[in-house]
Design an enzyme around this catalytic site. Structure first.
Site, PDB file in Angstrom:
ATOM      1  N   CYS A 134       2.583 -11.750   2.404  1.00 50.87           N
ATOM      2  CA  CYS A 134       3.418 -11.091   3.421  1.00 50.87           C
ATOM      3  C   CYS A 134       2.775 -11.227   4.790  1.00 50.87           C
ATOM      4  CB  CYS A 134       3.609  -9.624   3.057  1.00 50.87           C
ATOM      5  SG  CYS A 134       4.539  -8.726   4.306  1.00 50.87           S
ATOM      6  N   CYS A 137       3.010  -8.167   7.011  1.00 53.02           N
ATOM      7  CA  CYS A 137       2.125  -7.058   6.614  1.00 53.02           C
ATOM      8  C   CYS A 137       0.692  -7.346   7.059  1.00 53.02           C
ATOM      9  CB  CYS A 137       2.093  -6.873   5.101  1.00 53.02           C
ATOM     10  SG  CYS A 137       3.672  -6.884   4.289  1.00 53.02           S
ATOM     11  N   ASP A 138       0.241  -8.574   6.866  1.00 55.86           N
ATOM     12  CA  ASP A 138      -1.191  -8.872   6.973  1.00 55.86           C
ATOM     13  C   ASP A 138      -1.576  -9.829   8.101  1.00 55.86           C
ATOM     14  OD1 ASP A 138      -1.593  -7.274   4.728  1.00 55.86           O
ATOM     15  OD2 ASP A 138      -1.161  -8.939   3.375  1.00 55.86           O
TER      16      ASP A 138
END
Ligand code: NDP
Length: 309
Positions: A134, A137-138
């Site tokens: 992701c 997300c990261d």
């Protein structure tokens, strides 16, 4: 044991749409949010192809709004996920993570799909230490550093574009000699100078002390000009598709050859009273609006099914 007319499993666009329609039809429902409340859209950035939002909308916000709408029309939205379900009894019996059980006269399965991994041991070894599925997300953790994205579809292009705004260089590892992504997404990638597409290239392993520092690659595998080489990256992002979340069904629902729930246009499964909506039953379209549409169909079929009983 608590009993509901309709148990909706999953909180993506399919689940919330089903909850809105069943609640508005006066059918008592319970929606269980699952492990990732809001589903896959909560990990994307701006969504520009969901009708009704001329300026686009953030995925997280869209899902919050669907949830608020479902609650406002009377849906019973709860945290928790279904660990197991018995579809051989009537009403059906779902067992939740904490051990509680819910009886349901009908079930709408809207559990979506999860990111696939290559299956390398190193993916597990470096989980949370450079390996991610992701980018939104990261990606933040790899600012001004080089990263790799595996895949050549729309997701890979989207993730690579997103990462190119944060990272110094983005290497796309594409196993074929072309991208599968739509022309629009390919164009977006082509416009970024810091995205480098490595065609005919697969990852064989990762290396690094205490975190990913690079990827072992093979290019032109099996050909005369096959060669092995390494690239230095801090992040390794998977974007090679998804697999449907059906494990908890324990073989009680018929799946297609790819593992998706086999459901017709009416969302009916092989078990009367059990319907499937969204990505868990859709290997083809996999779009939020398509999932919402099937959630609507599932809810209308639940209404008809209950009326016939
Ligand atoms: P896709 O199945 O479309 O693409 C998967 C990519 O990963 C392909 O390039 C595939 O290669 C590659 N791949 C699969 N397995 C491996 C492996 N073991 N090793 C290396 N590469 C591998 O999945 P997506 O998640 O990209 O997209 C799914 C659906 O969602 C599509 O319909 C897509 O259009 C849609 N989507 C739309 C978006 C948008 O419109 N904004 C955004 C994101 C997704 P190969 O081509 O060789 O099979």
């Amino acid at each position: 044991m608590e009993t509901t007319k309709c148990l909706i499993i999953g909180s993506g666009p399919a689940g919330y749409t089903a909850a809105i329609y069943t609640a508005r039809a006066g059918i008592a429902n319970i929606l269980l949010e699952g492990l990732q409340p809001g589903g896959q859209l909560t990990t994307t950035t701006t969504i520009e192809n969901f009708p009704g939002f001329p300026d686009g909308i953030e995925g997280f916000q869209l899902m919050e709004q669907m949830k608020a709408q479902a609650i406002r029309v009377g849906a019973d939205v709860r945290p928790g996920y279904v660990k197991a379900i018995d579809l051989t009894v009537r009403p059906f019996v779902a067992t939740l993570d904490g051990g509680a059980q819910i009886q349901a006269h009908t079930v709408i399965i809207a559990t979506g799909a999860s990111a696939r991994y290559l299956g390398l041991d190193d993916e597990k070894r470096y989980a949370g230490q450079g390996v991610s599925a992701c980018a939104t997300c990261d990606g933040f953790f790899y600012r001004k550093q080089a990263v790799a994205v595996v895949g050549g579809g729309d997701t890979a292009c989207e993730e690579a574009s997103y990462l190119s705004n944060l990272c110094s260089d983005v290497y796309m590892l594409v196993r074929k000699d072309y991208l599968r992504a739509s022309a629009a997404m390919q164009q977006r990638v082509a416009e970024r100078d810091n995205i480098h597409i490595l065609y005919n290239t697969v990852a064989e392993g990762l290396f690094g002390e205490g975190g990913v520092e690079g990827v072992h690659l093979v290019t032109n595998k099996g050909r005369d000009d096959e060669h092995r080489h390494d690239i230095a990256v801090k992040g390794f992002f998977l974007a090679i598709g998804h697999q449907p979340n059906t494990g908890f069904l324990d073989g009680q629902i018929a799946l297609d050859e790819q593992g998706y729930i086999a459901a017709g246009i009416d969302t009916a499964t092989n078990v009367p009273g059990v319907f499937a909506a969204g990505d868990v039953a859709d290997p083809h379209y996999r779009q939020a609006i398509a999932a919402a549409g099937s959630g609507c169909r599932a809810a209308l079929e639940v209404e008809r099914f209950l009326a016939r009983q």
